[in-house]
Write a protein that holds these residues in place. Sequence first.
Motif, PDB file in Angstrom:
ATOM      1  N   LEU A  41      17.459  59.308  25.802  1.00 38.58           N
ATOM      2  CA  LEU A  41      16.628  58.111  25.852  1.00 38.58           C
ATOM      3  C   LEU A  41      17.402  56.951  26.379  1.00 38.58           C
ATOM      4  O   LEU A  41      17.084  56.376  27.237  1.00 38.58           O
ATOM      5  CB  LEU A  41      15.793  57.936  24.655  1.00 38.58           C
ATOM      6  CG  LEU A  41      15.141  56.550  24.618  1.00 38.58           C
ATOM      7  CD1 LEU A  41      13.845  56.906  25.640  1.00 38.58           C
ATOM      8  CD2 LEU A  41      14.547  56.381  23.260  1.00 38.58           C
ATOM      9  N   PHE A  42      18.595  56.626  25.717  1.00 39.79           N
ATOM     10  CA  PHE A  42      19.372  55.528  25.809  1.00 39.79           C
ATOM     11  C   PHE A  42      20.574  55.566  27.142  1.00 39.79           C
ATOM     12  O   PHE A  42      20.637  54.646  27.717  1.00 39.79           O
ATOM     13  CB  PHE A  42      20.217  55.288  24.548  1.00 39.79           C
ATOM     14  CG  PHE A  42      19.351  54.973  23.512  1.00 39.79           C
ATOM     15  CD1 PHE A  42      18.271  54.143  23.471  1.00 39.79           C
ATOM     16  CD2 PHE A  42      19.727  55.308  22.295  1.00 39.79           C
ATOM     17  CE1 PHE A  42      17.312  53.732  22.251  1.00 39.79           C
ATOM     18  CE2 PHE A  42      18.874  54.862  20.968  1.00 39.79           C
ATOM     19  CZ  PHE A  42      17.717  54.254  21.261  1.00 39.79           C
ATOM     20  N   LEU A  43      21.089  56.958  27.234  1.00 37.84           N
ATOM     21  CA  LEU A  43      22.160  56.865  28.078  1.00 37.84           C
ATOM     22  C   LEU A  43      21.845  57.735  29.533  1.00 37.84           C
ATOM     23  O   LEU A  43      22.428  57.741  30.325  1.00 37.84           O
ATOM     24  CB  LEU A  43      23.431  57.836  27.382  1.00 37.84           C
ATOM     25  CG  LEU A  43      23.702  56.938  26.024  1.00 37.84           C
ATOM     26  CD1 LEU A  43      24.773  57.853  25.545  1.00 37.84           C
ATOM     27  CD2 LEU A  43      24.101  55.493  26.257  1.00 37.84           C
ATOM     28  N   GLY A  44      20.489  58.330  29.445  1.00 36.01           N
ATOM     29  CA  GLY A  44      20.103  59.148  30.682  1.00 36.01           C
ATOM     30  C   GLY A  44      19.466  58.025  31.787  1.00 36.01           C
ATOM     31  O   GLY A  44      19.443  56.897  31.569  1.00 36.01           O
ATOM     32  N   LYS A  45      18.861  58.918  32.794  1.00 36.70           N
ATOM     33  CA  LYS A  45      18.473  58.008  34.035  1.00 36.70           C
ATOM     34  C   LYS A  45      17.010  57.979  33.824  1.00 36.70           C
ATOM     35  O   LYS A  45      16.284  58.406  34.784  1.00 36.70           O
ATOM     36  CB  LYS A  45      19.064  58.795  35.400  1.00 36.70           C
ATOM     37  CG  LYS A  45      20.481  59.075  35.581  1.00 36.70           C
ATOM     38  CD  LYS A  45      20.695  59.650  36.742  1.00 36.70           C
ATOM     39  CE  LYS A  45      22.033  59.812  36.931  1.00 36.70           C
ATOM     40  NZ  LYS A  45      22.480  60.512  38.298  1.00 36.70           N
ATOM     41  N   PHE A  46      16.720  56.924  32.876  1.00 35.82           N
ATOM     42  CA  PHE A  46      15.397  56.892  32.586  1.00 35.82           C
ATOM     43  C   PHE A  46      15.081  55.340  32.409  1.00 35.82           C
ATOM     44  O   PHE A  46      16.038  54.614  32.410  1.00 35.82           O
ATOM     45  CB  PHE A  46      14.873  57.422  31.328  1.00 35.82           C
ATOM     46  CG  PHE A  46      14.823  58.917  31.190  1.00 35.82           C
ATOM     47  CD1 PHE A  46      13.817  59.716  31.793  1.00 35.82           C
ATOM     48  CD2 PHE A  46      15.972  59.825  30.674  1.00 35.82           C
ATOM     49  CE1 PHE A  46      13.597  61.089  31.798  1.00 35.82           C
ATOM     50  CE2 PHE A  46      15.921  61.066  30.765  1.00 35.82           C
ATOM     51  CZ  PHE A  46      14.934  61.785  31.265  1.00 35.82           C
ATOM     52  N   GLN A  47      13.928  54.799  32.798  1.00 38.40           N
ATOM     53  CA  GLN A  47      13.735  53.583  32.726  1.00 38.40           C
ATOM     54  C   GLN A  47      14.118  53.078  31.341  1.00 38.40           C
ATOM     55  O   GLN A  47      14.143  51.783  31.532  1.00 38.40           O
ATOM     56  CB  GLN A  47      12.064  53.411  33.245  1.00 38.40           C
ATOM     57  CG  GLN A  47      11.808  51.749  33.427  1.00 38.40           C
ATOM     58  CD  GLN A  47      10.376  51.710  33.927  1.00 38.40           C
ATOM     59  OE1 GLN A  47       9.610  52.691  33.956  1.00 38.40           O
ATOM     60  NE2 GLN A  47       9.840  50.606  34.158  1.00 38.40           N
ATOM     61  N   GLU A  48      13.688  53.709  30.525  1.00 40.54           N
ATOM     62  CA  GLU A  48      13.915  53.132  29.088  1.00 40.54           C
ATOM     63  C   GLU A  48      15.273  52.632  28.692  1.00 40.54           C
ATOM     64  O   GLU A  48      15.508  51.996  28.039  1.00 40.54           O
ATOM     65  CB  GLU A  48      13.326  54.025  28.064  1.00 40.54           C
ATOM     66  CG  GLU A  48      11.664  54.174  27.927  1.00 40.54           C
ATOM     67  CD  GLU A  48      11.500  54.966  28.859  1.00 40.54           C
ATOM     68  OE1 GLU A  48       9.924  55.228  28.930  1.00 40.54           O
ATOM     69  OE2 GLU A  48      12.162  55.564  29.794  1.00 40.54           O
ATOM     70  N   SER A  49      16.246  53.202  29.347  1.00 43.27           N
ATOM     71  CA  SER A  49      17.704  53.141  29.179  1.00 43.27           C
ATOM     72  C   SER A  49      18.038  51.597  29.463  1.00 43.27           C
ATOM     73  O   SER A  49      19.087  51.281  29.003  1.00 43.27           O
ATOM     74  CB  SER A  49      18.561  54.163  30.097  1.00 43.27           C
ATOM     75  OG  SER A  49      18.534  53.963  31.216  1.00 43.27           O
ATOM     76  N   GLU A  50      17.288  50.916  30.251  1.00 39.54           N
ATOM     77  CA  GLU A  50      17.521  49.746  30.807  1.00 39.54           C
ATOM     78  C   GLU A  50      16.753  48.628  29.920  1.00 39.54           C
ATOM     79  O   GLU A  50      17.310  47.501  29.904  1.00 39.54           O
ATOM     80  CB  GLU A  50      17.399  49.403  32.162  1.00 39.54           C
ATOM     81  CG  GLU A  50      17.834  50.465  33.097  1.00 39.54           C
ATOM     82  CD  GLU A  50      19.335  50.014  33.126  1.00 39.54           C
ATOM     83  OE1 GLU A  50      19.897  49.367  32.959  1.00 39.54           O
ATOM     84  OE2 GLU A  50      20.139  51.398  33.537  1.00 39.54           O
ATOM     85  N   LYS A  51      15.973  49.116  28.992  1.00 34.54           N
ATOM     86  CA  LYS A  51      15.169  48.100  28.316  1.00 34.54           C
ATOM     87  C   LYS A  51      15.898  47.602  27.032  1.00 34.54           C
ATOM     88  O   LYS A  51      16.653  48.351  26.399  1.00 34.54           O
ATOM     89  CB  LYS A  51      13.776  48.701  27.947  1.00 34.54           C
ATOM     90  CG  LYS A  51      13.037  49.177  29.059  1.00 34.54           C
ATOM     91  CD  LYS A  51      11.645  49.574  28.613  1.00 34.54           C
ATOM     92  CE  LYS A  51      10.671  49.838  29.674  1.00 34.54           C
ATOM     93  NZ  LYS A  51       9.540  50.313  29.382  1.00 34.54           N
ATOM     94  N   SER A  52      15.572  46.447  26.587  1.00 37.43           N
ATOM     95  CA  SER A  52      16.278  45.823  25.451  1.00 37.43           C
ATOM     96  C   SER A  52      15.309  46.304  24.289  1.00 37.43           C
ATOM     97  O   SER A  52      15.874  46.081  23.049  1.00 37.43           O
ATOM     98  CB  SER A  52      16.574  44.177  25.550  1.00 37.43           C
ATOM     99  OG  SER A  52      15.288  43.764  25.597  1.00 37.43           O
TER     100      SER A  52
END
Length: 304
Positions: A176-187
């Motif tokens: 979730l945090f380190l993968g290539k997903f949109q959520e990984s860029e969210k604070s």
Amino acid sequence: MTEKEFTLKHVFSDVGKLESNQILYSPEKEHSGVKWKIRIEKSKEHFAMYLYTNVTGNQEIHTDRTMTIFSKNKEKTHSESASRVFEIRENPNAYAWGWNEFIQWKNLENEYLNNGKLEVEAHVKITKVLGFSRKELKSFGENMKQFSDVTLKVKERRFYVSKLYLSTHSPYFATLFLGKFQESEKSEIELKDVDPQDFQYYLEVMYLENAIDDDTVHGILSVADMFDTPKIAEKCEEFLVKESKMELKKKLELAGNYRLEGLKKLCLDQIKSRADIRSVMPDDPRELHKDILAELLQKALVFN
């Protein structure tokens, strides 16, 4: 069905012989750290049915519940539903809620009794729990914001945590945090289908606090299973094997639901008679994990 949503089932005998104001209770079952039971009685010209729980002190358990009676072969049902708060803070009788006039007694006798027996059910969804005395061991609130790099929103609560720390414990969070997903860029990331209090205890265990007890272990296991955190599941299993005072039936249920092989073996080794098998069987055997059900069947054949 989760611990926050459960069903009590019972078949009462000799209901037709009840006298006015005579009361019968179902066996108590534990869910979410408190005990629940169904009460029935003949209330003048009506049949009454209530749901009880053993709240204490300033506890509040907010529920949506549906209570149902069944005719023979379940050809006909009668239900009532309501939202209620179980508490004893102001009203000493508020640990029980139900219907004093659930159905007319004559209708009950004519349409629902089967040789004096009555099958009843209470389906309960716990929407909020307040006032439990257990003290949270670690804060993940605003005071931790300066030490965190992500906020996890769980319903109405926000948890300020470290992406790296959670990722080292959970492949789910690593992705979730380190993968290539949109959520990984969210604070701030919202976690759905999670109880915030269960998530609090889960984080406490992850941060090496001793948060596991008989009241919290089920919720912690459910979160650990959801977020793929085997080390926390192992700690819960160790507690259940070595320290827990939970009844055998509940331990066996947890062992099946969360694949706790050591706990399953311990529980099955304690079953030494047909009476022991009956004591751990749920009202609906399909609620048991199929592997456990198969092993209980094998034991039953040996005891025969």
